[in-house]
Design a protein around this motif. Structure first.
Motif, short mmCIF file in Angstrom:
data_model
loop_
_atom_site.label_atom_id
_atom_site.label_comp_id
_atom_site.label_asym_id
_atom_site.label_seq_id
_atom_site.Cartn_x
_atom_site.Cartn_y
_atom_site.Cartn_z
N LEU A 1 3.02 7.41 47.05
CA LEU A 1 4.28 8.00 47.33
C LEU A 1 4.37 9.42 45.89
O LEU A 1 4.80 10.21 46.49
CB LEU A 1 5.66 7.27 46.24
CG LEU A 1 6.14 6.40 47.89
CD1 LEU A 1 7.44 5.43 46.77
CD2 LEU A 1 6.87 6.95 48.42
N GLN A 2 3.34 8.87 44.99
CA GLN A 2 3.28 10.23 44.09
C GLN A 2 2.71 10.69 44.77
O GLN A 2 2.59 12.19 44.55
CB GLN A 2 2.57 9.34 43.04
CG GLN A 2 1.91 10.14 41.75
CD GLN A 2 3.71 11.35 41.45
OE1 GLN A 2 4.09 9.94 40.69
NE2 GLN A 2 3.75 12.46 40.73
N TYR B 1 4.04 13.11 47.23
CA TYR B 1 5.44 14.11 46.10
C TYR B 1 3.91 15.08 46.05
O TYR B 1 4.24 16.25 46.03
CB TYR B 1 5.45 13.47 45.44
CG TYR B 1 6.49 13.93 44.43
CD1 TYR B 1 7.86 15.06 44.99
CD2 TYR B 1 5.93 14.93 43.56
CE1 TYR B 1 8.23 15.62 43.93
CE2 TYR B 1 6.70 15.45 42.34
CZ TYR B 1 7.60 15.98 42.73
OH TYR B 1 8.33 16.68 41.43
N GLU B 2 2.88 15.25 45.77
CA GLU B 2 2.28 15.97 45.39
C GLU B 2 1.68 16.68 46.17
O GLU B 2 1.04 18.37 46.26
CB GLU B 2 1.09 15.23 44.31
CG GLU B 2 1.20 14.90 43.24
CD GLU B 2 2.19 15.58 42.24
OE1 GLU B 2 2.40 17.17 42.21
OE2 GLU B 2 3.00 14.89 40.94
N ASP B 3 1.90 16.26 47.23
CA ASP B 3 1.60 17.44 49.02
C ASP B 3 -0.30 17.01 48.45
O ASP B 3 -0.68 17.94 48.86
CB ASP B 3 2.09 18.84 48.79
CG ASP B 3 3.63 18.93 48.84
OD1 ASP B 3 4.71 17.83 49.63
OD2 ASP B 3 4.17 19.99 48.75
N LEU C 1 7.60 11.94 40.57
CA LEU C 1 7.79 11.54 41.62
C LEU C 1 9.97 11.48 40.85
O LEU C 1 9.68 12.27 41.99
CB LEU C 1 7.90 10.32 41.72
CG LEU C 1 8.25 9.84 43.49
CD1 LEU C 1 7.56 11.17 44.34
CD2 LEU C 1 7.83 8.72 44.09
N HIS C 2 10.46 11.21 39.98
CA HIS C 2 11.39 10.98 39.56
C HIS C 2 11.51 11.53 38.26
O HIS C 2 9.95 11.35 38.07
CB HIS C 2 11.96 10.30 39.73
CG HIS C 2 12.52 9.84 41.61
ND1 HIS C 2 12.91 10.12 42.62
CD2 HIS C 2 11.80 8.76 42.29
CE1 HIS C 2 12.97 9.54 43.65
NE2 HIS C 2 12.09 8.45 43.36
#
Length: 120
Positions: A88-89, A92-94, A113-114
């Protein structure tokens, strides 16, 4: 674009998969002969060491603070959550995980992430 360090990534992924399946199979074989359980624990902790190394590498690339003990606990007993958290991280960082591999180019990463979540 071809990924960086592709052979190393494939080798590490294969070793992780073999250790993961191995420790489960060896614990099952422990019902036949209890000696297999010792090999099962060895495969389990080798699996945890591989995931700990990966987690430390990802944290280093993303500039997220943490420590070895937390990474080892997450890599050994909380491995499904640790793998999902890293995925997920990175999403999120593409980061293009498939084409870039783990040898990622440096990016300026300031937001988790959040707001209160970090890969720890």
């Amino acid at each position: 674009m071809k990924g960086k360090n592709t052979a190393g990534n494939v080798l590490l992924t294969g070793a992780y998969a073999i250790c993961h399946i191995g420790w489960i199979a060896l614990f099952v074989c422990g019902t036949i002969n209890y000696g297999f359980v010792a090999f099962g624990w060895s495969a389990f902790f080798l699996n945890a060491c591989i995931l700990t190394s990966l987690r430390m590498h990802v944290r280093g690339k993303l500039g997220i603070s943490g420590n070895f003990v937390g990474d080892f606990v997450a890599g050994s007993f909380l491995y499904p959550q640790a793998l999902l958290q890293m995925e997920l991280q990175l999403a999120y960082e593409d980061y293009d995980i498939i084409h870039e591999g783990i040898a990622l180019e440096e990016k300026d990463v300031t937001e988790p992430l959040h707001k209160n979540d970090h890969v720890a």
